[in-house]
Design an enzyme around this catalytic site. Sequence first.
Site, PDB file in Angstrom:
ATOM      1  N   ASN A  15      25.035  42.190   2.372  1.00  0.00           N
ATOM      2  CA  ASN A  15      25.767  40.959   2.606  1.00  0.00           C
ATOM      3  C   ASN A  15      26.440  41.077   3.969  1.00  0.00           C
ATOM      4  O   ASN A  15      27.439  41.765   4.112  1.00  0.00           O
ATOM      5  CB  ASN A  15      26.792  40.757   1.485  1.00  0.00           C
ATOM      6  CG  ASN A  15      27.653  39.535   1.692  1.00  0.00           C
ATOM      7  OD1 ASN A  15      27.464  38.787   2.644  1.00  0.00           O
ATOM      8  ND2 ASN A  15      28.604  39.327   0.802  1.00  0.00           N
ATOM      9  N   CYS A  70      29.482  37.010   4.470  1.00  0.00           N
ATOM     10  CA  CYS A  70      30.478  36.414   3.579  1.00  0.00           C
ATOM     11  C   CYS A  70      31.567  35.707   4.380  1.00  0.00           C
ATOM     12  O   CYS A  70      32.226  36.327   5.205  1.00  0.00           O
ATOM     13  CB  CYS A  70      31.111  37.493   2.706  1.00  0.00           C
ATOM     14  SG  CYS A  70      32.352  36.815   1.623  1.00  0.00           S
ATOM     15  N   LYS A  83      20.929  39.633   3.869  1.00  0.00           N
ATOM     16  CA  LYS A  83      21.245  38.246   3.511  1.00  0.00           C
ATOM     17  C   LYS A  83      21.949  37.558   4.680  1.00  0.00           C
ATOM     18  O   LYS A  83      23.031  37.970   5.100  1.00  0.00           O
ATOM     19  CB  LYS A  83      22.132  38.237   2.269  1.00  0.00           C
ATOM     20  CG  LYS A  83      22.452  36.829   1.816  1.00  0.00           C
ATOM     21  CD  LYS A  83      22.951  36.875   0.406  1.00  0.00           C
ATOM     22  CE  LYS A  83      23.342  35.517  -0.104  1.00  0.00           C
ATOM     23  NZ  LYS A  83      23.927  35.615  -1.430  1.00  0.00           N
ATOM     24  N   GLY A  93      19.804  28.552  -2.230  1.00  0.00           N
ATOM     25  CA  GLY A  93      20.648  27.438  -1.794  1.00  0.00           C
ATOM     26  C   GLY A  93      20.353  26.160  -2.544  1.00  0.00           C
ATOM     27  O   GLY A  93      19.352  25.498  -2.292  1.00  0.00           O
ATOM     28  N   THR A 115      24.825  28.680  -7.765  1.00  0.00           N
ATOM     29  CA  THR A 115      25.831  27.785  -8.355  1.00  0.00           C
ATOM     30  C   THR A 115      25.366  27.127  -9.652  1.00  0.00           C
ATOM     31  O   THR A 115      26.169  26.900 -10.563  1.00  0.00           O
ATOM     32  CB  THR A 115      26.210  26.711  -7.299  1.00  0.00           C
ATOM     33  OG1 THR A 115      26.717  27.407  -6.147  1.00  0.00           O
ATOM     34  CG2 THR A 115      27.271  25.767  -7.798  1.00  0.00           C
TER      35      THR A 115
HETATM   36  C1  LIG Z   1      31.482  32.012  -6.611  1.00  0.00           C
HETATM   37  C2  LIG Z   1      30.485  32.568  -5.622  1.00  0.00           C
HETATM   38  C3  LIG Z   1      30.552  33.905  -5.254  1.00  0.00           C
HETATM   39  C4  LIG Z   1      29.644  34.431  -4.336  1.00  0.00           C
HETATM   40  N1  LIG Z   1      29.707  35.756  -4.009  1.00  0.00           N
HETATM   41  C5  LIG Z   1      28.764  36.293  -3.187  1.00  0.00           C
HETATM   42  C6  LIG Z   1      28.749  37.692  -2.905  1.00  0.00           C
HETATM   43  O1  LIG Z   1      29.573  38.469  -3.423  1.00  0.00           O
HETATM   44  N2  LIG Z   1      27.791  38.176  -2.076  1.00  0.00           N
HETATM   45  C7  LIG Z   1      26.855  37.344  -1.496  1.00  0.00           C
HETATM   46  O2  LIG Z   1      25.995  37.826  -0.747  1.00  0.00           O
HETATM   47  N3  LIG Z   1      26.827  36.026  -1.774  1.00  0.00           N
HETATM   48  C8  LIG Z   1      27.752  35.480  -2.596  1.00  0.00           C
HETATM   49  N4  LIG Z   1      27.719  34.145  -2.881  1.00  0.00           N
HETATM   50  C9  LIG Z   1      26.679  33.284  -2.278  1.00  0.00           C
HETATM   51  C10 LIG Z   1      25.506  33.067  -3.246  1.00  0.00           C
HETATM   52  O3  LIG Z   1      24.900  34.284  -3.600  1.00  0.00           O
HETATM   53  C11 LIG Z   1      24.454  32.107  -2.618  1.00  0.00           C
HETATM   54  O4  LIG Z   1      23.933  32.693  -1.442  1.00  0.00           O
HETATM   55  C12 LIG Z   1      25.036  30.748  -2.272  1.00  0.00           C
HETATM   56  O5  LIG Z   1      25.953  30.322  -3.244  1.00  0.00           O
HETATM   57  C13 LIG Z   1      23.940  29.672  -2.106  1.00  0.00           C
HETATM   58  O6  LIG Z   1      23.207  29.498  -3.285  1.00  0.00           O
HETATM   59  P1  LIG Z   1      23.536  28.349  -4.381  1.00  0.00           P
HETATM   60  O7  LIG Z   1      23.687  27.046  -3.624  1.00  0.00           O
HETATM   61  O8  LIG Z   1      22.382  28.353  -5.321  1.00  0.00           O
HETATM   62  O9  LIG Z   1      24.823  28.744  -5.028  1.00  0.00           O
HETATM   63  C14 LIG Z   1      28.631  33.589  -3.785  1.00  0.00           C
HETATM   64  C15 LIG Z   1      28.557  32.255  -4.175  1.00  0.00           C
HETATM   65  C16 LIG Z   1      29.470  31.732  -5.080  1.00  0.00           C
HETATM   66  C17 LIG Z   1      29.347  30.285  -5.479  1.00  0.00           C
END
Ligand SMILES: Cc1cc2nc3c(=O)[nH]c(=O)nc-3n(C[C@H](O)[C@H](O)[C@H](O)COP(=O)(O)O)c2cc1C
Length: 306
Positions: A128, A131, A166, A246, A269
């Site tokens: 990661n 972030c 990522k 995404g 999500t």
């Molecule tokens: C509550 C939450 C916590 C997240 N924590 C991390 C994390 O710890 N590490 C990371 O690489 N991405 C994290 N993400 C990003 C997700 O892994 C993903 O890349 C991003 O939400 C886009 O995908 P989505 O639209 O399907 O949620 C987090 C996303 C959310 C919503």
Amino acid sequence: MVSDILQTNLNGLILNNPILTASGTYGYNDEYEEFIDVSNLGAIVTKAITLKPRAGNKHTRIIETKAGMINSIGLENVGIEKFLNKKLPVLKEKNINFIMNLAGSTLDEYIELAKICNKNSIKAVELNVSCPNVKSGCLEFGVDENSLYELVSSVRQEYKGFLAVKLTPNVTSIEKLAQACQRAEADAISAINTLKGTRIKLDIINGKVNKTVVTGGYSGRGVKPVAIGAVIRIKQATDLPIIGIGGIENLNDVLEFFTAGANAVQIGTANFTHPEIAEKLVFELENFIKTNGFKDLEELKKELRK
Ligand SMILES: Cc1cc2nc3c(=O)[nH]c(=O)nc-3n(C[C@H](O)[C@H](O)[C@H](O)COP(=O)(O)O)c2cc1C
């Protein structure tokens, strides 16, 4: 148990299928067991793991938006030691494929994490570097191609397993960052992490204004076009397998990501509102391939990309 027509090869990492769950939306699996058989997924990606445990941010961490949500969790996690001692044995016992998402604040922290993963024979890691919710550290690596190259090549030297990086969409040229990862010998690119955004929620009663302001990472349905665009540009710029992430909510979204060039996808999500969605997509994809007369997933992808 699904059949092998969904088998997915990410530069040598063989998964039963291309449906994964995204970091931070699936904990370490425990929360979802009551809804699905997690071992049916291609893999889960763990919450970001840091060297030391982190309590995360104190302020409001999550707020809904019209087409998704904004989170500002601040990388709350159990730390690598507790993960290895408490969470890893459970994942192994339950035969759950996983990719460890790693985050650090400095180059040395990432190198240390890489060494520990290598020593513990962790099969797959996702770095990661993207972030948006922490004050120092990982996002800085993810926005500069030279820092990213240094980070990924240093981790590569210490860690011999599958290494995905990522990427953040909060950059001018995601292509250059993906190319830096390829030069540094990463095995795959995961794209995208969240977009930086803010929601201002106003509650005005009898002239009194109450404001909730949350700045953090925007995710969910609304980010899908950004993610699809990123996948297309990464595909044109590198030969690395891409894990598309995404706004995925249904099978059609998955097929769009394959069309854009993704080799696998992660569901994020959508898990919060539909905890069964990832497993459902595995079965729906298998069924779609069979009913449309494709030999396997690879043949479907070829047809989509014609
Ligand atoms: C509550 C939450 C916590 C997240 N924590 C991390 C994390 O710890 N590490 C990371 O690489 N991405 C994290 N993400 C990003 C997700 O892994 C993903 O890349 C991003 O939400 C886009 O995908 P989505 O639209 O399907 O949620 C987090 C996303 C959310 C919503």
